[in-house]
Design a protein around this motif. Sequence first.
Motif, mmCIF file in Angstrom:
data_model
loop_
_atom_site.group_PDB
_atom_site.id
_atom_site.type_symbol
_atom_site.label_atom_id
_atom_site.label_comp_id
_atom_site.label_asym_id
_atom_site.label_seq_id
_atom_site.Cartn_x
_atom_site.Cartn_y
_atom_site.Cartn_z
ATOM 1 N N UNK A 1 0.811 -1.220 0.000
ATOM 2 C CA UNK A 1 0.000 0.000 0.000
ATOM 3 C C UNK A 1 0.836 1.257 0.000
ATOM 4 N N UNK A 2 1.973 1.152 0.692
ATOM 5 C CA UNK A 2 2.823 2.322 0.809
ATOM 6 C C UNK A 2 4.258 1.852 0.714
ATOM 7 N N UNK A 3 5.047 2.566 -0.065
ATOM 8 C CA UNK A 3 6.444 2.171 -0.214
ATOM 9 C C UNK A 3 7.313 3.418 -0.213
ATOM 10 N N UNK A 4 7.932 3.727 0.919
ATOM 11 C CA UNK A 4 8.848 4.868 1.020
ATOM 12 C C UNK A 4 10.238 4.323 1.294
ATOM 13 N N UNK A 5 11.137 4.378 0.295
ATOM 14 C CA UNK A 5 12.474 3.808 0.456
ATOM 15 C C UNK A 5 13.158 4.264 1.742
ATOM 16 N N UNK A 6 13.766 3.294 2.449
ATOM 17 C CA UNK A 6 14.516 3.541 3.684
ATOM 18 C C UNK A 6 13.670 4.127 4.809
ATOM 19 N N UNK A 7 12.371 4.017 4.684
ATOM 20 C CA UNK A 7 11.502 4.602 5.700
ATOM 21 C C UNK A 7 10.352 3.680 6.094
ATOM 22 N N UNK A 8 9.556 3.301 5.100
ATOM 23 C CA UNK A 8 8.317 2.620 5.472
ATOM 24 C C UNK A 8 7.773 1.718 4.365
ATOM 25 N N UNK A 9 7.225 0.566 4.777
ATOM 26 C CA UNK A 9 6.468 -0.284 3.862
ATOM 27 C C UNK A 9 5.176 -0.654 4.583
ATOM 28 N N UNK A 10 4.049 -0.396 3.943
ATOM 29 C CA UNK A 10 2.773 -0.850 4.491
ATOM 30 C C UNK A 10 2.245 -1.893 3.517
ATOM 31 N N UNK A 11 1.928 -3.072 4.038
ATOM 32 C CA UNK A 11 1.507 -4.137 3.137
ATOM 33 C C UNK A 11 0.559 -5.108 3.836
ATOM 34 N N UNK A 12 -0.110 -5.921 3.037
ATOM 35 C CA UNK A 12 -0.909 -6.996 3.612
ATOM 36 C C UNK A 12 -0.109 -8.283 3.475
ATOM 37 N N UNK A 13 -0.480 -9.279 4.270
ATOM 38 C CA UNK A 13 0.164 -10.590 4.201
ATOM 39 C C UNK A 13 -0.918 -11.633 4.440
ATOM 40 N N UNK A 14 -0.924 -12.637 3.578
ATOM 41 C CA UNK A 14 -1.916 -13.696 3.729
ATOM 42 C C UNK A 14 -1.292 -15.046 3.413
ATOM 43 N N UNK A 15 -1.446 -16.002 4.336
ATOM 44 C CA UNK A 15 -0.992 -17.366 4.063
ATOM 45 C C UNK A 15 -2.151 -18.066 3.376
ATOM 46 N N UNK A 16 -1.890 -18.578 2.183
ATOM 47 C CA UNK A 16 -2.962 -19.216 1.429
ATOM 48 C C UNK A 16 -3.315 -20.580 2.013
ATOM 49 N N UNK A 17 -4.553 -20.998 1.808
ATOM 50 C CA UNK A 17 -5.070 -22.293 2.282
ATOM 51 C C UNK A 17 -4.911 -22.479 3.782
ATOM 52 N N UNK A 18 -5.052 -21.407 4.531
ATOM 53 C CA UNK A 18 -5.042 -21.498 5.992
ATOM 54 C C UNK A 18 -6.228 -20.671 6.500
ATOM 55 N N UNK B 1 -6.159 -18.365 8.634
ATOM 56 C CA UNK B 1 -5.688 -17.172 9.348
ATOM 57 C C UNK B 1 -6.118 -15.839 8.749
ATOM 58 N N UNK B 2 -6.487 -15.835 7.491
ATOM 59 C CA UNK B 2 -6.949 -14.597 6.892
ATOM 60 C C UNK B 2 -5.819 -13.620 6.619
ATOM 61 N N UNK B 3 -6.221 -12.411 6.263
ATOM 62 C CA UNK B 3 -5.255 -11.388 5.872
ATOM 63 C C UNK B 3 -4.813 -10.599 7.091
#
Lengths: 155, 104
Positions: A78-95, A97-99
């Motif tokens: 969602x957000x990518x600021x070099x050397x500062x910040x990464x905002x992202x989602x993560x989801x394990x498939x077929x589990x 646990x959801x996003x």
Amino acid sequence: MEQKTKINAEDGKQELVITREFDLPLELLFKAYVEPDIVEQWMGTKVLKLESKKHGSYQFETTDAQGNVVFQANGVIHEFSPNRKITRTFEMENTPFGVQLEFLEFEKLTDDNSKLNMHIVYKSVALRDQMLQLPFAHGINMAHNRLQDIVNKLK
Amino acid sequence: MEIRRDVFQAIADPTRRAILALIAFQAMTPNAIAEHFDSSRQAVSKHIQILSECRLVTQEQTGREIYYHLNPKTIKEIADFIEPFRKLWDDRFNKLETIMNKYK
């Protein structure tokens, strides 16, 4: 000795914070999150896709020695600021646990030291607790399997 | 040699976890424990010694025999279920640090 990696998971909250100080300059720490071949090495998974930019997405996959897929995960950035910040989602498939939503903040401490602050938000408190227990349960299962092997040998 | 061994290092070994699982059901003598493994008596006894040093097992003398028990107090420390999760990330980050050091 003080632990380099710390976990802060308050009771009854659906989030947790992982912090870690590295003996690495900020730029190198950030690079480890951006270059697919480097991510592969420290995450121990194959990186099928990693678009390190806003609106980019990524896909991880791990196969066992027989070629069976044992782990699949994906997310969007969602957000990518070099050397500062990464905002992202993560989801394990077929589990179940959801996003989860991840806020990664990279901070320069000195010219040679840097810090990562990883704030993860889960869908519910129960899911967070389950994720926390996963490696613990895995260890116990391994002990249990070993016991099963021993019992089988006694038969 | 380290004086105080790391509990998590102790349980990282599959044989030692199997020993703990065995004596979880009943206290056992070193001989009885060794009978469950293919490895030599000395190897098993070395594992028991490490578990002892970490206070994971305690021993009790009954007549001529020594019986090994699980130490519930230390087991409870391991049951701090967040630790394996922390260890997982710590291992990953240690690896990251090692890899990136080559780029310096």
